[in-house]
Design an enzyme around this catalytic site. Structure first.
Site, PDB file in Angstrom:
ATOM      1  N   ALA A  32      16.890 -16.352  11.583  1.00 17.54           N
ATOM      2  CA  ALA A  32      15.418 -16.231  11.486  1.00 17.54           C
ATOM      3  C   ALA A  32      15.092 -15.235  10.367  1.00 17.54           C
ATOM      4  O   ALA A  32      14.322 -14.298  10.552  1.00 17.54           O
ATOM      5  CB  ALA A  32      14.806 -15.822  12.823  1.00 17.54           C
ATOM      6  N   LEU A  33      15.712 -15.472   9.226  1.00 20.25           N
ATOM      7  CA  LEU A  33      15.677 -14.487   8.145  1.00 20.25           C
ATOM      8  C   LEU A  33      14.274 -14.332   7.560  1.00 20.25           C
ATOM      9  O   LEU A  33      13.535 -15.299   7.402  1.00 20.25           O
ATOM     10  CB  LEU A  33      16.666 -14.884   7.043  1.00 20.25           C
ATOM     11  CG  LEU A  33      18.125 -15.014   7.486  1.00 20.25           C
ATOM     12  CD1 LEU A  33      19.020 -15.268   6.265  1.00 20.25           C
ATOM     13  CD2 LEU A  33      18.612 -13.785   8.241  1.00 20.25           C
ATOM     14  N   GLY A  36      12.801  -8.639   5.320  1.00 18.79           N
ATOM     15  CA  GLY A  36      13.644  -7.490   5.652  1.00 18.79           C
ATOM     16  C   GLY A  36      15.117  -7.834   5.450  1.00 18.79           C
ATOM     17  O   GLY A  36      15.873  -7.082   4.820  1.00 18.79           O
ATOM     18  N   HIS A  37      15.524  -8.994   5.967  1.00 16.88           N
ATOM     19  CA  HIS A  37      16.904  -9.441   5.752  1.00 16.88           C
ATOM     20  C   HIS A  37      17.162  -9.650   4.254  1.00 16.88           C
ATOM     21  O   HIS A  37      18.231  -9.314   3.747  1.00 16.88           O
ATOM     22  CB  HIS A  37      17.171 -10.762   6.484  1.00 16.88           C
ATOM     23  CG  HIS A  37      16.961 -10.713   7.965  1.00 16.88           C
ATOM     24  ND1 HIS A  37      15.896 -11.305   8.585  1.00 16.88           N
ATOM     25  CD2 HIS A  37      17.691 -10.147   8.964  1.00 16.88           C
ATOM     26  CE1 HIS A  37      15.963 -11.125   9.895  1.00 16.88           C
ATOM     27  NE2 HIS A  37      17.046 -10.420  10.151  1.00 16.88           N
ATOM     28  N   GLN A  61      24.494  -9.165  23.371  1.00 21.05           N
ATOM     29  CA  GLN A  61      23.558  -8.048  23.196  1.00 21.05           C
ATOM     30  C   GLN A  61      22.218  -8.319  23.851  1.00 21.05           C
ATOM     31  O   GLN A  61      21.301  -7.512  23.754  1.00 21.05           O
ATOM     32  CB  GLN A  61      23.405  -7.687  21.728  1.00 21.05           C
ATOM     33  CG  GLN A  61      22.635  -8.681  20.878  1.00 21.05           C
ATOM     34  CD  GLN A  61      22.699  -8.314  19.401  1.00 21.05           C
ATOM     35  OE1 GLN A  61      23.740  -8.385  18.756  1.00 21.05           O
ATOM     36  NE2 GLN A  61      21.572  -7.887  18.856  1.00 21.05           N
ATOM     37  N   GLY A 151      19.519  -2.453   8.444  1.00 14.74           N
ATOM     38  CA  GLY A 151      18.162  -1.967   8.223  1.00 14.74           C
ATOM     39  C   GLY A 151      17.897  -0.710   9.028  1.00 14.74           C
ATOM     40  O   GLY A 151      18.331  -0.600  10.184  1.00 14.74           O
ATOM     41  N   LYS A 153      15.268  -0.142  10.257  1.00 14.73           N
ATOM     42  CA  LYS A 153      14.413  -0.599  11.359  1.00 14.73           C
ATOM     43  C   LYS A 153      15.132  -0.426  12.704  1.00 14.73           C
ATOM     44  O   LYS A 153      14.531  -0.049  13.701  1.00 14.73           O
ATOM     45  CB  LYS A 153      14.061  -2.060  11.096  1.00 14.73           C
ATOM     46  CG  LYS A 153      13.672  -2.835  12.288  1.00 14.73           C
ATOM     47  CD  LYS A 153      12.229  -3.170  12.275  1.00 14.73           C
ATOM     48  CE  LYS A 153      11.850  -3.990  13.479  1.00 14.73           C
ATOM     49  NZ  LYS A 153      12.890  -4.868  13.945  1.00 14.73           N
ATOM     50  N   VAL A 180      11.265  -2.869   5.762  1.00 15.70           N
ATOM     51  CA  VAL A 180      10.308  -3.698   5.024  1.00 15.70           C
ATOM     52  C   VAL A 180       9.147  -4.012   5.964  1.00 15.70           C
ATOM     53  O   VAL A 180       9.366  -4.388   7.123  1.00 15.70           O
ATOM     54  CB  VAL A 180      10.968  -4.994   4.509  1.00 15.70           C
ATOM     55  CG1 VAL A 180       9.953  -5.887   3.815  1.00 15.70           C
ATOM     56  CG2 VAL A 180      12.122  -4.649   3.573  1.00 15.70           C
ATOM     57  N   SER A 189       9.918  -8.321  11.733  1.00 12.05           N
ATOM     58  CA  SER A 189      10.883  -8.565  12.799  1.00 12.05           C
ATOM     59  C   SER A 189      10.860 -10.050  13.124  1.00 12.05           C
ATOM     60  O   SER A 189       9.792 -10.679  13.106  1.00 12.05           O
ATOM     61  CB  SER A 189      10.495  -7.773  14.059  1.00 12.05           C
ATOM     62  OG  SER A 189      11.183  -8.293  15.191  1.00 12.05           O
TER      63      SER A 189
HETATM   64  P1  AMP Z   1      18.567  -8.990  13.199  1.00 13.23           P
HETATM   65  O1  AMP Z   1      18.660 -10.348  12.581  1.00 13.23           O
HETATM   66  O2  AMP Z   1      17.261  -8.712  13.853  1.00 13.23           O
HETATM   67  O3  AMP Z   1      19.774  -8.649  14.049  1.00 13.23           O
HETATM   68  O4  AMP Z   1      18.623  -7.971  11.984  1.00 13.23           O
HETATM   69  C1  AMP Z   1      19.662  -8.031  11.044  1.00 13.23           C
HETATM   70  C2  AMP Z   1      19.554  -6.835  10.139  1.00 13.23           C
HETATM   71  O5  AMP Z   1      18.300  -6.860   9.458  1.00 13.23           O
HETATM   72  C3  AMP Z   1      19.606  -5.493  10.887  1.00 13.23           C
HETATM   73  O6  AMP Z   1      20.403  -4.583  10.160  1.00 13.23           O
HETATM   74  C4  AMP Z   1      18.172  -5.072  10.912  1.00 13.23           C
HETATM   75  O7  AMP Z   1      18.000  -3.670  10.980  1.00 13.23           O
HETATM   76  C5  AMP Z   1      17.689  -5.599   9.594  1.00 13.23           C
HETATM   77  N1  AMP Z   1      16.233  -5.710   9.591  1.00 13.23           N
HETATM   78  C6  AMP Z   1      15.468  -6.324  10.533  1.00 13.23           C
HETATM   79  N2  AMP Z   1      14.158  -6.143  10.253  1.00 13.23           N
HETATM   80  C7  AMP Z   1      14.100  -5.397   9.119  1.00 13.23           C
HETATM   81  C8  AMP Z   1      13.031  -4.875   8.333  1.00 13.23           C
HETATM   82  N3  AMP Z   1      11.760  -5.073   8.657  1.00 13.23           N
HETATM   83  N4  AMP Z   1      13.351  -4.153   7.238  1.00 13.23           N
HETATM   84  C9  AMP Z   1      14.658  -3.941   6.910  1.00 13.23           C
HETATM   85  N5  AMP Z   1      15.703  -4.403   7.597  1.00 13.23           N
HETATM   86  C10 AMP Z   1      15.431  -5.125   8.694  1.00 13.23           C
END
Ligand code: AMP
Length: 291
Positions: A32-33, A36-37, A61, A151, A153, A180, A189
């Site tokens: 779901a990129l 931020g990703h 998790q 991130g 975040k 981001v 998110s």
């Molecule tokens: P996730 O797919 O939610 O597990 O996130 C994967 C990576 O993307 C993790 O390291 C998160 O911290 C990072 N990430 C998620 N949202 C953001 C954001 N808004 N800004 C920067 N990095 C992010």
């Protein structure tokens, strides 16, 4: 960009890359990129060497009543984004590949960063950080990555993973990229997709609380109690302005040492001010590292 689904194949790709003189950078994601990703993928690409993005919705998790089954999945769009941002490989294994006995097998190997795993999000999501540490360890071992990008975040996650890498003496560097945000401040998110328009508006309480803390600290305030109470007032105001349907509920607001996640009474450079809140049925997080 190449796409792999087995540990053997991504490891072979990484070994060939390293043999050709390239460092291996890994960006672990659950898909779901969003932008931020994308920022992490760009940072990995810009760090030279080869950049691999993992896409894996990690069952261990999620708590039993959490959103594992309905977590957004958009594999084709994710691969297009990863390629557009310059990724060299995507690693998208099926669950059995990372959990050979099945994710709920009574016999399995886990990585548990004790102490840290029970703080902040770990306090309200028991087992969450054990699942995160376990899957990131598996991904680092599979790719033999030299560095992995995360991130800010998920700042508590970063603390857990840094400790894991230190304790297991894994040869990977953990690098952290800034949060981001949407133009109005909301941290991006994958779970923002769940928000109704009214919830989306109330979710701004998190970023407002974070921004207010930064302002208070830059004007000289250091006391955790004062910073936390001021943030609580932002949530209270948000609730009363939507009194007909108060939907935003604080999970935690804390000022902690970013390495140990232990609460601190006074803000110091590098302290982590972190917020988690429920907006309707969606749990969101935000934070700032104080300068
Ligand atoms: P996730 O797919 O939610 O597990 O996130 C994967 C990576 O993307 C993790 O390291 C998160 O911290 C990072 N990430 C998620 N949202 C953001 C954001 N808004 N800004 C920067 N990095 C992010």
């Amino acid at each position: 960009m190449e796409i792999f689904s087995t540990v053997a194949d991504i490891r072979e790709w990484a070994r060939q890359g390293r043999g050709a003189g390239h460092a291996i950078s890994l960006v672990p994601t659950m898909g779901a990129l969003h932008a931020g990703h994308a920022s992490l993928i760009r940072a990995a690409r810009d760090s030279r060497g080869l950049a691999a993005v993992s896409i894996f919705v990690n069952p261990t998790q999620f708590g039993p009543h959490e959103d594992y089954a309905r977590y957004p999945r958009s594999f084709d769009a994710d691969c297009a984004l990863a390629e557009a941002e310059g990724a060299d490989a995507v690693f998208a294994p099926p669950v059995e590949e990372l959990y050979p006995g099945g994710a709920t097998s009574p016999i399995a190997t886990f990585v548990d960063v004790e102490g840290l795993s029970n703080r902040l999000d770990g306090a309200s999501r028991p087992g969450h950080f054990r699942g995160v540490a376990t899957v990131v360890a598996k991904l680092l071992i599979a790719t033999e990555a030299d560095r992995a990008f995360f991130g800010q975040k998920d700042a508590a996650q970063v603390a857990v993973l840094r400790r894991m890498v230190t304790d297991l003496r894994l040869p990977a560097e953990i690098l952290v990229c800034p949060i981001v945000r949407e133009p109005d401040g909301l941290a991006l998110s994958s779970r923002n997709l769940y928000l109704s328009p009214a919830e989306r508006s109330q979710a701004l309480a998190l970023s407002r609380a974070v921004r207010q803390t930064e302002t208070l600290v830059s004007s000289g305030e250091r006391h955790a109690v004062v910073l936390i109470e001021a943030a609580q007032k932002i949530f209270a105001a948000e609730r009363s302005s939507f009194a007909a349907e108060p939907q935003v509920r604080i999970d935690y607001i804390e000022l902690v040492n970013w390495a140990t996640l232990e609460p601190v009474e006074t803000a110091a450079p590098g302290s982590l001010f972190a917020v988690a809140a429920w907006v309707g049925a969606t749990r969101l997080i935000d934070n700032t590292i104080l300068g």
